[in-house]
Write a protein that holds these residues in place. Sequence first.
Motif, short mmCIF file in Angstrom:
data_model
loop_
_atom_site.label_atom_id
_atom_site.label_comp_id
_atom_site.label_asym_id
_atom_site.label_seq_id
_atom_site.Cartn_x
_atom_site.Cartn_y
_atom_site.Cartn_z
N GLU A 139 -5.18 -12.41 15.60
CA GLU A 139 -3.85 -12.54 16.16
C GLU A 139 -3.24 -13.70 15.65
O GLU A 139 -2.04 -14.13 16.12
N SER A 140 -3.60 -14.44 14.67
CA SER A 140 -3.07 -15.65 14.27
C SER A 140 -1.73 -15.78 13.48
O SER A 140 -1.85 -14.56 12.82
N GLU A 141 -1.18 -16.57 13.33
CA GLU A 141 0.16 -16.34 12.49
C GLU A 141 -0.46 -16.48 10.91
O GLU A 141 0.27 -15.50 10.24
N MET A 142 -1.59 -16.90 10.71
CA MET A 142 -2.12 -16.83 9.33
C MET A 142 -2.46 -15.42 9.05
O MET A 142 -2.38 -14.74 7.72
N ALA A 143 -2.95 -14.90 9.98
CA ALA A 143 -3.70 -13.41 9.56
C ALA A 143 -2.63 -12.35 9.32
O ALA A 143 -2.94 -11.76 8.54
N ALA A 144 -1.34 -12.57 9.60
CA ALA A 144 -0.09 -11.70 9.27
C ALA A 144 0.05 -11.83 7.85
O ALA A 144 0.67 -11.02 7.12
N ARG A 145 -0.22 -12.78 7.29
CA ARG A 145 -0.11 -13.11 5.86
C ARG A 145 -1.14 -12.47 4.93
O ARG A 145 -1.09 -12.71 3.62
N PHE A 146 -2.30 -12.27 5.43
CA PHE A 146 -3.44 -12.13 4.52
C PHE A 146 -3.41 -10.92 3.91
O PHE A 146 -3.81 -10.65 2.63
N ASP A 147 -2.83 -9.86 4.16
CA ASP A 147 -2.69 -8.26 3.69
C ASP A 147 -1.87 -8.77 2.33
O ASP A 147 -2.23 -8.00 1.20
N GLY A 148 -0.85 -9.37 2.32
CA GLY A 148 0.06 -9.75 1.21
C GLY A 148 -0.70 -10.47 0.14
O GLY A 148 -0.78 -10.01 -0.94
N PHE A 149 -1.49 -11.07 0.50
CA PHE A 149 -2.58 -12.03 -0.23
C PHE A 149 -3.47 -11.09 -0.94
O PHE A 149 -3.83 -11.18 -2.14
N LYS A 150 -4.02 -10.18 -0.13
CA LYS A 150 -4.96 -9.34 -0.53
C LYS A 150 -4.49 -8.30 -1.68
O LYS A 150 -5.12 -7.87 -2.66
N GLU A 151 -3.03 -7.97 -1.43
CA GLU A 151 -2.61 -7.18 -2.22
C GLU A 151 -2.35 -7.84 -3.66
O GLU A 151 -2.71 -7.22 -4.82
N GLN A 152 -2.07 -9.22 -3.80
CA GLN A 152 -2.09 -9.82 -4.93
C GLN A 152 -3.25 -9.91 -5.65
O GLN A 152 -3.27 -9.82 -6.79
N LEU A 153 -4.31 -9.93 -4.72
CA LEU A 153 -5.62 -10.23 -5.51
C LEU A 153 -6.00 -8.59 -6.14
O LEU A 153 -6.71 -8.74 -7.10
N GLU A 154 -5.51 -7.73 -5.46
CA GLU A 154 -5.94 -6.49 -5.93
C GLU A 154 -5.29 -6.13 -7.26
O GLU A 154 -5.89 -5.43 -8.25
N LYS A 155 -3.92 -6.56 -7.34
CA LYS A 155 -3.33 -6.38 -8.57
C LYS A 155 -3.92 -7.45 -9.73
O LYS A 155 -3.83 -7.19 -10.85
N ALA A 156 -4.38 -8.53 -9.19
CA ALA A 156 -4.60 -9.40 -10.40
C ALA A 156 -6.23 -8.85 -10.83
O ALA A 156 -6.53 -8.87 -12.16
N LYS A 157 -6.85 -8.32 -10.11
CA LYS A 157 -8.13 -7.66 -10.42
C LYS A 157 -7.88 -6.50 -11.32
O LYS A 157 -8.58 -6.36 -12.25
N GLU A 158 -6.77 -5.75 -11.25
CA GLU A 158 -6.32 -4.56 -12.06
C GLU A 158 -5.91 -5.15 -13.26
O GLU A 158 -6.32 -4.57 -14.40
N GLN A 159 -5.09 -6.00 -13.25
CA GLN A 159 -4.80 -6.86 -14.52
C GLN A 159 -5.98 -7.37 -15.33
O GLN A 159 -6.16 -7.35 -16.55
N ALA A 160 -6.71 -7.95 -14.65
CA ALA A 160 -7.91 -8.60 -15.26
C ALA A 160 -8.89 -7.42 -15.93
O ALA A 160 -9.45 -7.45 -17.16
N ALA A 161 -8.99 -6.25 -15.40
CA ALA A 161 -9.74 -5.23 -15.61
C ALA A 161 -9.18 -4.57 -16.95
O ALA A 161 -9.90 -4.16 -17.96
N SER A 162 -7.77 -4.77 -17.00
CA SER A 162 -7.09 -3.91 -18.15
C SER A 162 -7.27 -4.78 -19.40
O SER A 162 -6.71 -4.04 -20.31
N LYS A 163 -7.33 -5.88 -19.25
CA LYS A 163 -7.41 -6.86 -20.27
C LYS A 163 -8.99 -7.05 -20.88
O LYS A 163 -9.42 -8.18 -21.09
N GLY A 164 -9.65 -6.01 -20.87
CA GLY A 164 -10.95 -5.96 -21.56
C GLY A 164 -11.94 -6.03 -20.70
O GLY A 164 -13.19 -6.69 -20.90
N GLY A 165 -12.09 -5.80 -19.32
CA GLY A 165 -13.02 -5.73 -18.31
C GLY A 165 -13.00 -6.94 -17.29
O GLY A 165 -12.10 -8.14 -17.62
N GLU A 166 -13.47 -6.93 -16.29
CA GLU A 166 -13.21 -7.98 -15.21
C GLU A 166 -14.10 -9.10 -15.57
O GLU A 166 -15.01 -9.25 -16.13
N GLU A 167 -13.43 -10.40 -15.36
CA GLU A 167 -14.09 -11.77 -15.50
C GLU A 167 -15.37 -11.75 -14.89
O GLU A 167 -16.31 -12.37 -15.10
#
Length: 75
Positions: A42-70
């Motif tokens: 219920e914290s203020e910060m928790a409301a922003r975590f989903d957006g950060f998680k989405e950014q990480l999912e995109k970064a993960k996909e980009q890393a995978a498309s560049k020749g495998g995950e780091e």
Amino acid sequence: AGTFEGEGKQQVLMTKAGILASSGKFDDAIKAIDEAKAAAPESEMAARFDGFKEQLEKAKEQAASKGGEEEDAAE
């Protein structure tokens, strides 16, 4: 030494998530975000975590498309 709870625990876990993400360990970073949200959903910060998680999912996909995950190279 005490243990962290609530928003304090969230801050520690989000720092951990940032470090893991910058190391290319996206799955571990996403798990840390989930733990952080669960620590004080219920914290203020928790409301922003989903957006950060989405950014990480995109970064993960980009890393995978560049020749495998780091993350695989680090193990």
